[in-house]
Design an enzyme around this catalytic site. Sequence first.
Site, PDB file in Angstrom:
ATOM      1  CG  ASP A  36      -1.976  -1.061   1.180  1.00 14.44           C
ATOM      2  OD1 ASP A  36      -2.045  -1.789   0.163  1.00 14.44           O
ATOM      3  OD2 ASP A  36      -2.748  -1.175   2.154  1.00 14.44           O
ATOM      4  CG  ASP A  39     -13.082  -2.046  -0.591  1.00 12.57           C
ATOM      5  OD1 ASP A  39     -12.475  -3.119  -0.697  1.00 12.57           O
ATOM      6  OD2 ASP A  39     -12.784  -1.031  -1.256  1.00 12.57           O
TER       7      ASP A  39
END
Length: 245
Positions: free
Chosen positions: A8, A129
């Site tokens: 990330d 998500d």
Amino acid sequence: MILFPAIDILQGRCVRLLHGDYHKVTDYGDPLQAALRWEREGAAYLHIVDLDAAKSGRGENTELIGEIARRVRIPVQTGGGVRTLQDVQTRLSVGVARVILGTACCEDPETLRAAVKEWGAERIVCGIDAKNGAVATRGWLAQSDVSPLSLGKEMYACGVRYAVYTDIGKDGTLGGVNVQACCEMAQATGLKVIASGGVGSLHDIAALRAVQMYGAILGKALYANSFSLSDALGLAEEKENGRKI
């Protein structure tokens, strides 16, 4: 089962967030060095998220993602801020193998349909998500009123065949993956699900392998040395009844 070490990227650094909170950041250094490390240790695929772009939609780290894709010999899938066909084209042009669209799945499903038509189902992934039973968007900073399963079914109808399913409540906690929700997503939609969020031990990998999950993303557990990538890969690739899971 394919294991995807996660990288990330926030402001050019490899980081992990807790519950997706941009104010709860742990810095793990140079993203390129992380990519080279995971490749060296046996990864077959990398999962890279542009956290800056997830908020802004501007693709701040695209050049860095391209550098990583060029430097490693294994394929890269990437997401974060990919909301238009031009965004998909830009990511693919720097050498990644697959592009993940998240917010667009909810807000503009026709973009997913068009992307699959243009580049094929092997190169387009939907990011679903989940937070409190609904789909979160825009870097997990916004909440929709769409259920994860209904979105998954719509994505399959659009031609999508791969999904990254993230339980935001589990993300970055090392508290255990939501195996039941991942199974429900795969069984109800027909999507090949990549489980994300909460993988904290080899037990989690074994549990996902046992239900024949397509893949799993490994994040904080790797960076915190909860287990080695080598051990995780060995477990994910164990054979059962003479065939690989």
